[in-house]
Scaffold this active site. Sequence first.
Site, mmCIF file in Angstrom:
data_model
loop_
_atom_site.group_PDB
_atom_site.id
_atom_site.type_symbol
_atom_site.label_atom_id
_atom_site.label_comp_id
_atom_site.label_asym_id
_atom_site.label_seq_id
_atom_site.Cartn_x
_atom_site.Cartn_y
_atom_site.Cartn_z
ATOM 1 C CB ILE A 155 46.577 4.870 0.166
ATOM 2 C CG1 ILE A 155 47.418 3.601 0.374
ATOM 3 C CG2 ILE A 155 45.157 4.512 -0.266
ATOM 4 C CD1 ILE A 155 47.008 2.746 1.571
ATOM 5 C CB CYS A 205 44.825 9.951 8.319
ATOM 6 S SG CYS A 205 43.202 9.724 9.040
ATOM 7 C CB SER A 233 42.399 4.696 6.985
ATOM 8 O OG SER A 233 41.350 5.165 7.799
ATOM 9 N NE ARG A 234 45.178 -0.658 10.443
ATOM 10 C CZ ARG A 234 45.573 -1.040 9.229
ATOM 11 N NH1 ARG A 234 44.761 -0.894 8.195
ATOM 12 N NH2 ARG A 234 46.759 -1.573 9.059
ATOM 13 C CG ASP A 258 38.420 -3.072 3.184
ATOM 14 O OD1 ASP A 258 37.741 -4.101 2.955
ATOM 15 O OD2 ASP A 258 39.668 -3.073 3.197
ATOM 16 C CD GLU A 263 39.496 -4.692 10.899
ATOM 17 O OE1 GLU A 263 38.945 -3.739 10.318
ATOM 18 O OE2 GLU A 263 40.522 -5.254 10.469
ATOM 19 C CG HIS A 295 41.336 -5.079 6.812
ATOM 20 N ND1 HIS A 295 41.560 -4.514 8.053
ATOM 21 C CD2 HIS A 295 42.348 -4.641 6.033
ATOM 22 C CE1 HIS A 295 42.647 -3.779 8.023
ATOM 23 N NE2 HIS A 295 43.147 -3.837 6.793
HETATM 24 P P1 NAI Z 1 51.112 7.108 4.434
HETATM 25 O O1 NAI Z 1 51.921 7.126 5.677
HETATM 26 O O2 NAI Z 1 51.802 7.146 3.117
HETATM 27 O O3 NAI Z 1 50.057 8.320 4.455
HETATM 28 C C1 NAI Z 1 49.329 8.689 5.604
HETATM 29 C C2 NAI Z 1 49.146 10.193 5.554
HETATM 30 O O4 NAI Z 1 48.306 10.564 6.649
HETATM 31 C C3 NAI Z 1 50.459 10.972 5.692
HETATM 32 O O5 NAI Z 1 50.597 11.883 4.622
HETATM 33 C C4 NAI Z 1 50.317 11.681 7.029
HETATM 34 O O6 NAI Z 1 50.949 12.953 7.058
HETATM 35 C C5 NAI Z 1 48.804 11.799 7.121
HETATM 36 N N1 NAI Z 1 48.335 12.076 8.487
HETATM 37 C C6 NAI Z 1 48.906 11.716 9.662
HETATM 38 N N2 NAI Z 1 48.190 12.214 10.678
HETATM 39 C C7 NAI Z 1 47.155 12.902 10.138
HETATM 40 C C8 NAI Z 1 46.079 13.649 10.678
HETATM 41 N N3 NAI Z 1 45.929 13.801 11.999
HETATM 42 N N4 NAI Z 1 45.200 14.213 9.822
HETATM 43 C C9 NAI Z 1 45.358 14.073 8.478
HETATM 44 N N5 NAI Z 1 46.366 13.399 7.911
HETATM 45 C C10 NAI Z 1 47.254 12.813 8.731
HETATM 46 O O7 NAI Z 1 50.182 5.816 4.565
HETATM 47 P P2 NAI Z 1 49.432 5.029 3.402
HETATM 48 O O8 NAI Z 1 50.336 3.961 2.878
HETATM 49 O O9 NAI Z 1 48.833 5.980 2.461
HETATM 50 O O10 NAI Z 1 48.289 4.272 4.237
HETATM 51 C C11 NAI Z 1 47.277 5.004 4.915
HETATM 52 C C12 NAI Z 1 46.551 4.072 5.862
HETATM 53 O O11 NAI Z 1 45.807 3.117 5.098
HETATM 54 C C13 NAI Z 1 47.494 3.187 6.735
HETATM 55 O O12 NAI Z 1 47.892 3.852 7.909
HETATM 56 C C14 NAI Z 1 46.617 2.012 7.048
HETATM 57 O O13 NAI Z 1 45.948 2.245 8.270
HETATM 58 C C15 NAI Z 1 45.581 1.985 5.909
HETATM 59 N N6 NAI Z 1 45.713 0.774 5.083
HETATM 60 C C16 NAI Z 1 44.597 -0.002 4.899
HETATM 61 C C17 NAI Z 1 44.652 -1.144 4.122
HETATM 62 C C18 NAI Z 1 43.435 -1.991 3.860
HETATM 63 O O14 NAI Z 1 43.583 -3.127 3.361
HETATM 64 N N7 NAI Z 1 42.237 -1.517 4.123
HETATM 65 C C19 NAI Z 1 45.920 -1.568 3.537
HETATM 66 C C20 NAI Z 1 47.022 -0.646 3.730
HETATM 67 C C21 NAI Z 1 46.909 0.481 4.498
#
Ligand code: NAI
Length: 337
Positions: A155, A205, A233-234, A258, A263, A295
């Site tokens: 993302i 993240c 993210s969360r 979001d 929540e 969300h």
């Molecule tokens: P992803 O796994 O592809 O990317 C997450 C990145 O965060 C990775 O590159 C990882 O190395 C990095 N990371 C891990 N620990 C870290 C730290 N301490 N500091 C900085 N970076 C760190 O995940 P993706 O698909 O990009 O999703 C990211 C987050 O988005 C998910 O974990 C989820 O919580 C959230 N999300 C929210 C949605 C919504 O509807 N609001 C829907 C889908 C995901």
Amino acid sequence: MRVAVFSTKPFDRRFLEESNSGFGHDLTFFEPRLTLETTSLAAGFPAVCVFVNDVLDEPVLERLAEGGTTAVALRCAGFNNVNLAAAERLGIKVVRVPAYSPHAVAEYTVGLMLTLNRKIHRAYNRVREGNFSLDGLLGFDLHGRTVGIVGTGQIGALVAGIMTGFGCRVLGYDLRPNPDCEKIGMKYTSLDELLSASDIISLHCPLIPETHHLIDAERISQMKKDVMLINTSRGAVIDTPAVIEGLKKGKIGSLGIDVYEEEAEYFFEDVSQRVIADDVLARLLTFPNVLVTGHQAFFTHEALEAIATTTLHNLQQIEATGRADNEVASRPSESKS
Ligand code: NAI
């Protein structure tokens, strides 16, 4: 496989049923969230299917295991709501949907930035009341601004690409730099440098112990005055009371979220007939420069189709082989999410 589907909304049911014609699982839909109180509904089901605000802590997992459940299928990417160590100890496999539509979330994130910056949400309401004044609607050009992306996975990388298209300078912070981001001109920095140099900070993240309250009072003090902070993210990646203080002091210029740490009590439900008892959420809703959504960043047709198909495929693999490609590792900091 017999599956108890929790937190079912009409859209979940529609997409899961449509997709299930190609799988033939036996799906039973329950509207309540999975909590200790509702765990008995899952008794006798080998699999439960859950979403972001279902509770899968140790007591719930123990109760599920007693009832014969051996698989938990998350209809989402994040798995912060699951006690993975307890699941492993109890022999419960946890599967998730690692990538359903990163575009859905990335595009929505940029939507929050544009709306907050140009006050489109306020203009919409104002014009409908016959008020065409521009007072209070002043924004800034994105072109030339610095955007900091924390977490440059699927993302975050897409958000970086979109912001590059606007002519922004994009900084990134991640424990594992993404070569695709560097190719489009993102510059990786330390978190300290990103916080102090960015006009807009966007969080992508996962929520893991290391990122819990990553954005706290100290980190906010490092940011530029008037910074725009975006979190899709969360919720618990930011310390919300600290962010409220930042807004009150005028340090944070605008906030788009979001997701919210508490929540589960409110999001995905119509609580318009109730008093909001959560004073932190209620305070957030009073700021003119704060945009809260429930969300919905993932909520596109393409994402729901992909979530349904991948979830049912994960369960098919578990049923056939006892394993699945999208299993979540028991040590979360080693998992990609
Ligand atoms: P992803 O796994 O592809 O990317 C997450 C990145 O965060 C990775 O590159 C990882 O190395 C990095 N990371 C891990 N620990 C870290 C730290 N301490 N500091 C900085 N970076 C760190 O995940 P993706 O698909 O990009 O999703 C990211 C987050 O988005 C998910 O974990 C989820 O919580 C959230 N999300 C929210 C949605 C919504 O509807 N609001 C829907 C889908 C995901």
